[in-house]
Design a protein around this motif. Structure first.
Motif, PDB file in Angstrom:
ATOM      1  N   ASP A 186     -12.905   2.816   4.335  1.00 20.01           N
ATOM      2  CA  ASP A 186     -11.725   2.740   5.207  1.00 20.01           C
ATOM      3  C   ASP A 186     -12.107   2.189   6.567  1.00 20.01           C
ATOM      4  O   ASP A 186     -11.250   2.023   7.424  1.00 20.01           O
ATOM      5  N   ASP A 217       0.842  -1.206   0.000  1.00 19.43           N
ATOM      6  CA  ASP A 217       0.000   0.000   0.000  1.00 19.43           C
ATOM      7  C   ASP A 217       0.873   1.250   0.000  1.00 19.43           C
ATOM      8  O   ASP A 217       2.065   1.212  -0.342  1.00 19.43           O
ATOM      9  N   ASP A 218       0.309   2.338   0.420  1.00 21.43           N
ATOM     10  CA  ASP A 218       0.961   3.648   0.461  1.00 21.43           C
ATOM     11  C   ASP A 218       2.316   3.585   1.170  1.00 21.43           C
ATOM     12  O   ASP A 218       2.487   2.838   2.125  1.00 21.43           O
ATOM     13  N   LYS A 247      -3.805  -1.044  -6.695  1.00 24.69           N
ATOM     14  CA  LYS A 247      -4.844  -0.412  -5.880  1.00 24.69           C
ATOM     15  C   LYS A 247      -4.782   1.078  -6.218  1.00 24.69           C
ATOM     16  O   LYS A 247      -3.784   1.740  -5.935  1.00 24.69           O
TER      17      LYS A 247
HETATM   18  C1  GLA Z   1      -6.771   5.600   1.750  1.00 26.31           C
HETATM   19  C2  GLA Z   1      -7.227   4.186   1.456  1.00 26.31           C
HETATM   20  C3  GLA Z   1      -6.590   3.236   2.419  1.00 26.31           C
HETATM   21  C4  GLA Z   1      -5.079   3.341   2.307  1.00 26.31           C
HETATM   22  C5  GLA Z   1      -4.656   4.774   2.536  1.00 26.31           C
HETATM   23  C6  GLA Z   1      -3.188   4.957   2.250  1.00 26.31           C
HETATM   24  O1  GLA Z   1      -7.272   6.054   2.943  1.00 26.31           O
HETATM   25  O2  GLA Z   1      -8.607   4.093   1.483  1.00 26.31           O
HETATM   26  O3  GLA Z   1      -7.011   1.918   2.168  1.00 26.31           O
HETATM   27  O4  GLA Z   1      -4.686   2.892   1.047  1.00 26.31           O
HETATM   28  O5  GLA Z   1      -5.365   5.680   1.720  1.00 26.31           O
HETATM   29  O6  GLA Z   1      -2.796   6.266   2.427  1.00 26.31           O
END
Ligand code: GLA
Length: 752
Positions: A552, A368-369, A478
């Motif tokens: 989220d 992810d991020d 994603k």
């Molecule tokens: C958003 C997404 C999360 C995650 C964060 C990362 O909030 O919905 O699932 O990927 O960004 O910063």
């Protein structure tokens, strides 16, 4: 599928629905019927339906010498305000001096089309092997020399009618479209409640129900995205209807930008539903011979209640919106590191999580991020899609090989539409940021939005993404989008002398262009859409992304509400569902691992928690859960889904069921949010979908006929009541229970 009677009545029909339109006295298109199939219509039937030899009172008449004909009380296909109809219309155009045009679109001709190919350039419904027929009706306004084409598509085995409109300016002068809605549905009574799906970040798509009465109700977005607060999907449920009975109409649009979905009831209880691009902050200029096409709307109908409409939408979207290749493949069980590490990780800590995930049975590692340069918190670096060398000293290729060598797929997080001000991208292109030239610009999550109305921006971002995709061989993206558009304004449009009111639509079309580029080069790339969770759960996204991160909020209890709402109009396979930590990070609620698994196993399944923190018992439960999920994955992602308790009125309990085509197998869940004292010793769930001809075995123990289960009911798990410690099957708050119901041979079971 398209029957034309006497050249003035058009009947779109199949085994599930009839949709009838006709040419009114003024040669415009009137609406006659949408509902259960009428079968072949005779001239007598048509004459009867068209008969209305009765004068309406208190109305303005369309013709000066015909006191009977007014548009005020007519059901119409594409109504125009102000030509004897005073309700809101579906289209508004002004001329170059901004004088409103009172349009009079009259029938010119029709054509039929038998193919509707999937075209990645722009999201729309598609069909294969002549499964659909399209009626293309050309209308013309001779006062202003403007053409309007209305496309209606009907599909085999589906109650959905898709429609879109195209305006062509044939005049010498320019015109400006101020409004061009996608869908219109008119009904001659208001026997319906209005259901919409609204909420906010962390609580998306909760079911809201409103009574309709004379006046207007609407849901909308002006955020540049369909949004967390409202969804373009709306339903009209017959007042006396319920989960499995009664008429329900549904409407949605294949679009991800600003929208409106609204219902207006007039003084005679006629109902007009309109849906499409929000006309606020929108207009579109057309020069001579230029055209503009609205996004497509889909309308659906069922007389089998909320479950009926949910099944209509779900199978339609899976077959005619989402790319069918994703039905044929298993959705991988994902491990996503976001809630496990947030931005705080090294390549080694990730590899260790991946190894753990693999040993527990997971199949795809989604990074992810936080993987790109200097992204150590959520305030920086968006737009420079280059690897962070501190976290990945040996590069991203080396890391991806370490993941892929374990037999795991690899996914990567991008937020392509965004820019942070500390980037090289911003240094080089400050004019690529969306925002009015005022000094002050509103900021969200420390970031700004890139001007996707500018093709150069899209090229740049795509080139960066392509390099990373090729370096890592990822199979999964994603695609996130974490802030909405404010002070909408584009330097590029200014330079090109294009009106700024075209910005929002050009922006979202630019987003589709980037999707198109990725999928043209990497046709097997699996893209999961996300927008700060569920801020863009819509059909525009599903056209490109078969699956969406719905919220989220990964708390199992909150997901009960989000999922029960979402699945009334979207397929189970689109709802990405992860088991996360307890206490949960969004609401700090503690729930058992079983409860979390029992919720997250519906739909594509994954895990998003620190696997290295798990105790032996939890690990064992996860391993078993994953094994079981794999055995039943097809049913749990692509089975028919029905809710067994009315989610519009949840009262503490939810129950869901999935079953296969011949109903020889079903998985049913039961959830109770708060424990109740001294409940009845036996309580039952109605399971109307089981087959009366079959005998079933429940959880490998009890054998019962489908008939009994259907009519007598499925026994709820015994709840702890203070005296039944030996018998209780569920206790405490946040209860869950799963029934696996499989057909057995009745004779064998009786003999055994
Ligand atoms: C958003 C997404 C999360 C995650 C964060 C990362 O909030 O919905 O699932 O990927 O960004 O910063």
């Amino acid at each position: 599928m398209i029957e034309i009677i006497n050249n003035n009545v058009f009947h779109l029909m199949n085994d599930k629905v009839s949709y009838v339109l006709y040419l009114m006295k003024n040669n415009q298109l009137g609406h006659l019927y949408y509902g259960s199939p009428l079968g072949k219509l005779t001239q007598n039937d048509v004459d009867y339906m068209l008969e209305r030899n009765n004068k309406s009172a208190g109305t303005v008449k369309f013709y000066k010498d015909d006191g009977m004909f007014t548009l005020s009380d007519r059901l119409q296909e594409y109504p125009v305000y102000g030509t004897s109809d005073f309700k809101e219309g579906a289209i508004e155009i002004v001329d170059s001096k901004r004088t409103p045009l009172y349009l009079d679109f009259q029938f010119v001709k029709y054509e039929k089309e038998f193919t509707k190919e999937r075209n990645l350039a722009y999201p729309a419904t598609y069909s294969e092997n002549e499964e659909s027929q399209t009626l293309k009706i050309r209308l013309h306004d001779s006062n202003h020399n403007i053409d309007l084409i209305i496309n209606y598509t009907i599909f085999e085995n589906s109650a959905v009618i898709a429609r879109s409109q195209e305006v062509i300016n044939k005049s010498e002068d320019s015109i400006t479209i101020e409004k061009l809605y996608s869908g219109v549905l008119e009904l001659n009574n208001n026997n319906y409640d209005f259901i919409h799906f609204s909420g906010a970040w962390l609580k998306e798509r909760h079911i809201k129900k409103k009574k309709l009465t004379q006046g207007k109700v609407s849901v909308e977005s002006l955020k540049g995205a369909s949004g967390h607060q409202h969804n373009p999907l709306v339903l009209l449920q017959e007042k006396s209807g319920n989960l499995n009975h009664g008429d329900v109409y549904g409407s949605n649009i294949i679009y991800s930008g600003n929208f409106v979905s609204q219902v207006e009831i007039d003084e005679w209880d006629n109902l007009r539903l309109l849906t499409g691009i929000n006309s606020d902050y929108f207009s579109w200029k057309l020069g001579k011979n230029e055209s503009f096409k609205s996004p497509e709307a889909i309308l659906a109908y069922s007389n089998e209640g909320l479950n009926g409409i949910s099944n209509e939408f779900s199978s339609f979207i899976e077959n005619h919106v989402i790319d069918r290749q994703w039905q044929k493949q298993n959705r991988p069980i994902v491990f996503n590191n976001w809630e496990a590490t947030y931005h705080d990780f090294t390549d080694e800590s990730l590899v260790s999580l991946a190894e753990k995930g693999k040993s527990l049975g997971m199949e795809c590692f989604v990074l992810d991020d936080g993987w790109f340069k200097n992204r150590h918190n959520d305030r920086t670096s968006l737009g420079d899609w280059v690897t962070d060398e501190k976290k990945f000293p040996n590069g991203l290729r080396d890391f991806s090989e370490k993941i892929q060598d374990q037999g795991l797929e690899l996914g990567l997080w991008f937020e392509p539409e965004m820019i942070s001000l500390d980037t090289q991208l911003y240094e080089e292109h400050p004019d690529w940021v969306v925002g009015h030239p005022y000094e002050r610009k509103s900021v969200g999550r420390g970031q700004f939005v890139l001007d996707f109305s500018n093709p150069e921006v899209i090229e740049n971002i795509y080139a960066q993404m392509k390099a990373i995709i090729e370096e890592t061989n990822i199979t999964y993206i994603k695609w996130d989008m974490n802030r909405n558009i404010t002070e909408a304004y584009s330097e590029y449009l200014k330079e090109k002398q294009i009106d700024q009111t075209e910005f929002f639509h050009r922006y979202i079309s630019g987003v589709y262009t980037l999707y198109n580029k990725i999928l043209m080069d990497f046709p097997e790339m699996f893209i999961e859409a996300c927008a700060g969770g569920g801020g863009r759960y819509d059909l525009g996204m599903l056209f490109y992304s078969p699956q969406i991160w719905p919220s989220d909020d990964s708390d199992a209890v909150e997901r009960l509400a989000i999922m029960s709402g979402t699945l009334l109009g979207y397929p189970l396979s689109s709802f990405s569902n992860h088991v996360s930590a307890s206490p949960n990070h969004q609401v700090y609620r503690e729930t058992s691992i079983e409860m979390r698994q029992h919720v997250a196993m519906f739909g594509p399944h994954g895990y998003e928690l620190d696997l290295n923190e798990l105790g032996d018992e939890e690990q064992e439960k996860i391993t078993k859960g994953i094994e079981w999920y794999k055995e039943n994955r097809k049913l749990l992602t692509h089975g028919s889904f029905k809710q067994l308790m009315d989610p519009t009125n949840p009262e503490n309990e939810y129950s869901w069921g999935v079953f296969n085509e011949d109903v020889s197998e079903a998985i049913i869940s039961f959830y109770r949010i708060l424990a109740k004292p001294n409940s009845a010793v036996t309580e039952y769930i109605e399971v109307p979908f089981l087959s009366e001809e079959k005998t079933y075995k429940i959880n490998d123990t009890e054998v019962v006929s489908g008939q009994t289960l259907k009519k007598f009911g499925l026994r709820k798990p015994y709840q702890y009541n203070g005296a039944n410690a030996g018998q209780a099957q569920v206790s405490g708050d946040f209860q869950s229970y799963i029934y696996h119901i499989i057909e057995v041979d009745e004779k064998e079971e009786n003999n055994g």
